[in-house]
Design a protein around this motif. Structure first.
Motif, PDB file in Angstrom:
ATOM      1  N   ARG A 114       0.839  -1.197   0.000  1.00  0.00           N
ATOM      2  CA  ARG A 114       0.000   0.000   0.000  1.00  0.00           C
ATOM      3  C   ARG A 114       0.882   1.259   0.000  1.00  0.00           C
ATOM      4  O   ARG A 114       0.582   2.231  -0.678  1.00  0.00           O
ATOM      5  CB  ARG A 114      -0.902  -0.015   1.237  1.00  0.00           C
ATOM      6  N   ARG A 115       1.993   1.171   0.712  1.00  0.00           N
ATOM      7  CA  ARG A 115       2.877   2.331   0.799  1.00  0.00           C
ATOM      8  C   ARG A 115       3.505   2.640  -0.571  1.00  0.00           C
ATOM      9  O   ARG A 115       3.609   3.792  -0.960  1.00  0.00           O
ATOM     10  CB  ARG A 115       3.968   2.075   1.857  1.00  0.00           C
ATOM     11  N   ASP A 116       3.919   1.577  -1.292  1.00  0.00           N
ATOM     12  CA  ASP A 116       4.482   1.783  -2.646  1.00  0.00           C
ATOM     13  C   ASP A 116       3.487   2.550  -3.518  1.00  0.00           C
ATOM     14  O   ASP A 116       3.858   3.448  -4.265  1.00  0.00           O
ATOM     15  CB  ASP A 116       4.741   0.431  -3.346  1.00  0.00           C
ATOM     16  N   ILE A 117       2.225   2.140  -3.424  1.00  0.00           N
ATOM     17  CA  ILE A 117       1.212   2.738  -4.300  1.00  0.00           C
ATOM     18  C   ILE A 117       0.915   4.170  -3.852  1.00  0.00           C
ATOM     19  O   ILE A 117       0.808   5.075  -4.680  1.00  0.00           O
ATOM     20  CB  ILE A 117      -0.067   1.866  -4.322  1.00  0.00           C
ATOM     21  N   ASN A 118       0.824   4.370  -2.554  1.00  0.00           N
ATOM     22  CA  ASN A 118       0.571   5.718  -2.018  1.00  0.00           C
ATOM     23  C   ASN A 118       1.578   6.734  -2.547  1.00  0.00           C
ATOM     24  O   ASN A 118       1.245   7.877  -2.822  1.00  0.00           O
ATOM     25  CB  ASN A 118       0.686   5.728  -0.488  1.00  0.00           C
ATOM     26  N   LYS A 119       2.831   6.273  -2.670  1.00  0.00           N
ATOM     27  CA  LYS A 119       3.902   7.181  -3.075  1.00  0.00           C
ATOM     28  C   LYS A 119       3.713   7.666  -4.507  1.00  0.00           C
ATOM     29  O   LYS A 119       4.057   8.788  -4.842  1.00  0.00           O
ATOM     30  CB  LYS A 119       5.262   6.450  -2.963  1.00  0.00           C
ATOM     31  N   LEU A 120       3.192   6.772  -5.367  1.00  0.00           N
ATOM     32  CA  LEU A 120       3.202   7.048  -6.803  1.00  0.00           C
ATOM     33  C   LEU A 120       1.831   7.402  -7.379  1.00  0.00           C
ATOM     34  O   LEU A 120       1.735   8.044  -8.424  1.00  0.00           O
ATOM     35  CB  LEU A 120       3.720   5.814  -7.558  1.00  0.00           C
ATOM     36  N   ALA A 121       0.779   6.941  -6.707  1.00  0.00           N
ATOM     37  CA  ALA A 121      -0.529   6.998  -7.367  1.00  0.00           C
ATOM     38  C   ALA A 121      -1.266   8.297  -7.073  1.00  0.00           C
ATOM     39  O   ALA A 121      -1.030   8.957  -6.066  1.00  0.00           O
ATOM     40  CB  ALA A 121      -1.363   5.813  -6.907  1.00  0.00           C
ATOM     41  N   ILE A 122      -2.172   8.635  -7.971  1.00  0.00           N
ATOM     42  CA  ILE A 122      -3.083   9.742  -7.722  1.00  0.00           C
ATOM     43  C   ILE A 122      -4.455   9.158  -7.369  1.00  0.00           C
ATOM     44  O   ILE A 122      -4.742   7.995  -7.650  1.00  0.00           O
ATOM     45  CB  ILE A 122      -3.200  10.696  -8.936  1.00  0.00           C
ATOM     46  N   THR A 123      -5.284   9.950  -6.733  1.00  0.00           N
ATOM     47  CA  THR A 123      -6.566   9.449  -6.271  1.00  0.00           C
ATOM     48  C   THR A 123      -7.602   9.544  -7.381  1.00  0.00           C
ATOM     49  O   THR A 123      -7.707  10.565  -8.056  1.00  0.00           O
ATOM     50  CB  THR A 123      -7.026  10.265  -5.049  1.00  0.00           C
ATOM     51  N   GLY A 124      -8.356   8.455  -7.567  1.00  0.00           N
ATOM     52  CA  GLY A 124      -9.419   8.429  -8.568  1.00  0.00           C
ATOM     53  C   GLY A 124     -10.785   8.443  -7.916  1.00  0.00           C
ATOM     54  O   GLY A 124     -10.928   8.922  -6.782  1.00  0.00           O
ATOM     55  N   VAL A 125     -11.777   7.897  -8.605  1.00  0.00           N
ATOM     56  CA  VAL A 125     -13.147   7.937  -8.083  1.00  0.00           C
ATOM     57  C   VAL A 125     -13.347   6.968  -6.921  1.00  0.00           C
ATOM     58  O   VAL A 125     -14.293   7.090  -6.157  1.00  0.00           O
ATOM     59  CB  VAL A 125     -14.191   7.625  -9.186  1.00  0.00           C
ATOM     60  N   ASP A 126     -12.461   6.001  -6.799  1.00  0.00           N
ATOM     61  CA  ASP A 126     -12.628   5.011  -5.735  1.00  0.00           C
ATOM     62  C   ASP A 126     -11.252   4.605  -5.192  1.00  0.00           C
ATOM     63  O   ASP A 126     -10.806   3.493  -5.350  1.00  0.00           O
ATOM     64  CB  ASP A 126     -13.393   3.795  -6.293  1.00  0.00           C
ATOM     65  N   GLY A 127     -10.569   5.549  -4.596  1.00  0.00           N
ATOM     66  CA  GLY A 127      -9.246   5.274  -4.036  1.00  0.00           C
ATOM     67  C   GLY A 127      -8.146   5.561  -5.051  1.00  0.00           C
ATOM     68  O   GLY A 127      -8.369   6.215  -6.061  1.00  0.00           O
ATOM     69  N   PHE A 128      -6.957   5.062  -4.738  1.00  0.00           N
ATOM     70  CA  PHE A 128      -5.813   5.334  -5.607  1.00  0.00           C
ATOM     71  C   PHE A 128      -5.962   4.651  -6.959  1.00  0.00           C
ATOM     72  O   PHE A 128      -6.475   3.535  -7.041  1.00  0.00           O
ATOM     73  CB  PHE A 128      -4.523   4.852  -4.943  1.00  0.00           C
ATOM     74  N   ILE A 129      -5.481   5.327  -7.991  1.00  0.00           N
ATOM     75  CA  ILE A 129      -5.433   4.720  -9.328  1.00  0.00           C
ATOM     76  C   ILE A 129      -4.106   3.979  -9.440  1.00  0.00           C
ATOM     77  O   ILE A 129      -3.043   4.605  -9.422  1.00  0.00           O
ATOM     78  CB  ILE A 129      -5.542   5.800 -10.422  1.00  0.00           C
ATOM     79  N   TYR A 130      -4.171   2.679  -9.549  1.00  0.00           N
ATOM     80  CA  TYR A 130      -2.935   1.898  -9.595  1.00  0.00           C
ATOM     81  C   TYR A 130      -2.186   2.204 -10.895  1.00  0.00           C
ATOM     82  O   TYR A 130      -2.740   2.054 -11.975  1.00  0.00           O
ATOM     83  CB  TYR A 130      -3.246   0.401  -9.497  1.00  0.00           C
ATOM     84  N   PRO A 131      -0.926   2.643 -10.782  1.00  0.00           N
ATOM     85  CA  PRO A 131      -0.225   3.087 -11.992  1.00  0.00           C
ATOM     86  C   PRO A 131       0.440   1.972 -12.803  1.00  0.00           C
ATOM     87  O   PRO A 131       1.293   2.264 -13.645  1.00  0.00           O
ATOM     88  CB  PRO A 131       0.810   4.073 -11.430  1.00  0.00           C
ATOM     89  N   GLY A 132       0.064   0.721 -12.563  1.00  0.00           N
ATOM     90  CA  GLY A 132       0.536  -0.359 -13.445  1.00  0.00           C
ATOM     91  C   GLY A 132       1.984  -0.770 -13.224  1.00  0.00           C
ATOM     92  O   GLY A 132       2.619  -1.336 -14.118  1.00  0.00           O
ATOM     93  N   ILE A 133       2.508  -0.542 -12.019  1.00  0.00           N
ATOM     94  CA  ILE A 133       3.924  -0.796 -11.722  1.00  0.00           C
ATOM     95  C   ILE A 133       4.346  -2.242 -12.066  1.00  0.00           C
ATOM     96  O   ILE A 133       5.411  -2.473 -12.622  1.00  0.00           O
ATOM     97  CB  ILE A 133       4.211  -0.528 -10.220  1.00  0.00           C
ATOM     98  N   CYS A 134       3.489  -3.202 -11.760  1.00  0.00           N
ATOM     99  CA  CYS A 134       3.902  -4.610 -11.906  1.00  0.00           C
ATOM    100  C   CYS A 134       3.428  -5.258 -13.209  1.00  0.00           C
ATOM    101  O   CYS A 134       3.638  -6.450 -13.417  1.00  0.00           O
ATOM    102  CB  CYS A 134       3.380  -5.433 -10.725  1.00  0.00           C
ATOM    103  N   ARG A 135       2.805  -4.496 -14.075  1.00  0.00           N
ATOM    104  CA  ARG A 135       2.245  -5.048 -15.312  1.00  0.00           C
ATOM    105  C   ARG A 135       3.223  -5.902 -16.104  1.00  0.00           C
ATOM    106  O   ARG A 135       2.893  -6.979 -16.563  1.00  0.00           O
ATOM    107  CB  ARG A 135       1.787  -3.904 -16.213  1.00  0.00           C
ATOM    108  N   GLU A 136       4.425  -5.390 -16.266  1.00  0.00           N
ATOM    109  CA  GLU A 136       5.397  -6.085 -17.132  1.00  0.00           C
ATOM    110  C   GLU A 136       6.387  -6.923 -16.325  1.00  0.00           C
ATOM    111  O   GLU A 136       7.284  -7.524 -16.890  1.00  0.00           O
ATOM    112  CB  GLU A 136       6.170  -5.061 -17.988  1.00  0.00           C
TER     113      GLU A 136
END
Ligand SMILES: [Zn+2]
Length: 299
Positions: free
Chosen positions: A101-123
């Motif tokens: 959660r902390r990793d995501i908090n650092k990078l993500a912006i807030t959307g309509v329902d919490g943080f928008i996951y920026p796809g860090i682990c996609r690849e």
């Protein structure tokens, strides 16, 4: 055939808001000659209170809300959920994520329902372990659906939500995901539930499409509030059903903005329900986020 359902979380007894939802889904199913199912949403085990399911089922019976098939429990469907997770992974539609959660908090912006996951682990190539979650890969496209009460609901999952979790690192399945699999297993065609879940519709539509499951028709009814707060199981809004069945039914019908001329407190509950099915009009429900109820609603 119309198949509707009521899906309470067994985290406490029914409150006014959940009874309204039960009654609305029951009346819509019955007035369409359909079946009405009860599913216990106990996938989120930390919220489950032992014995609450029996209390809820007993309350439904007291209100003469009888279900048309054996009650199902999400907790009995773990294998089915895992099968669909595997299927999504085979499609390359889901991937493993090791972000805290902390990793995501650092990078993500807030959307309509919490943080928008920026796809860090996609690849990333991440091995399955007890510290990883499963996410589904969303598309950059607008999902537009028609809610029968609230009108158009639209979201671009890529910019509004991001790749979202379907199974958490602690093994719990996400609500969004489990209910879609449930719709498939139960053949659900129509969903009536509270407005607080409307933001999850585009995610659920997307998952239905990925899993090749027919998308049900959605109707979101206003949430019952008191002093502008959602009525919940925890905040001392205990409702005593025994002996108050008729007044509860009438209050729920009034909340749902149904024509009230046909009813009186001297009618018996069977006649009220018969008349409520005959007169049911979903179109009359107000397209609102919430409705404040008066103080004496808790009989
Ligand atoms: Zn990640």
């Amino acid at each position: 055939m119309y198949i509707g359902r009521f899906a309470p979380t067994p985290s406490g007894p029914l409150h006014f808001g959940s009874i309204v939802t039960a009654i609305a889904s029951f009346l819509d199913a019955k007035s369409n000659g359909g079946k009405w199912l009860v599913k216990i949403d106990d996938i989120d085990q930390p919220r489950v209170i032992r014995g609450a399911d029996a209390i809820i089922l007993n309350s439904l019976k007291e209100l003469h809300l009888y279900w048309d098939a054996p009650v199902v429990y999400q907790s009995h469907r773990i294998n089915e959920y895992n099968k669909k997770i595997d299927y999504l992974k085979k499609l390359n539609a889901a991937y493993l994520c090791e972000c805290s959660r902390r990793d995501i908090n650092k990078l993500a912006i807030t959307g309509v329902d919490g943080f928008i996951y920026p796809g860090i682990c996609r690849e990333k190539k991440i091995n399955l372990s007890d510290r990883v979650s499963h996410r589904v890969e969303v598309k950059d496209e607008l999902i537009i659906t028609q809610d029968c009460i609230q009108g158009i609901v639209k979201q671009n999952l890529s910019s509004d939500i991001g790749d979202f979790i379907i199974k958490r690192s602690d093994g719990l399945f996400a609500y969004q995901f489990a209910v879609v699999v449930d719709n498939y297993l139960d053949g659900v065609t129509n969903i009536i539930r509270g407005y607080d879940l409307i933001q999850s519709v585009p995610r659920q539509v997307f998952l239905h499409q990925l899993l090749d499951i027919d998308v049900p028709e959605f109707s979101h009814i206003p949430i019952a509030t008191k002093f502008d707060q959602k009525i919940s199981k925890s905040c001392g809004n205990k409702i005593i059903i025994k002996g108050n069945e008729i007044s509860i039914w009438l209050k729920c019908l009034a909340f749902l903005n149904q024509p009230m001329e046909a009813y009186s407190k001297s009618m018996n509950i069977e006649d009220i329900i018969c008349e409520a099915i005959r007169c049911w009009s979903k179109n009359l429900i107000k397209p609102l986020r919430q409705i404040e109820i008066d103080d004496n609603i808790h009989t």
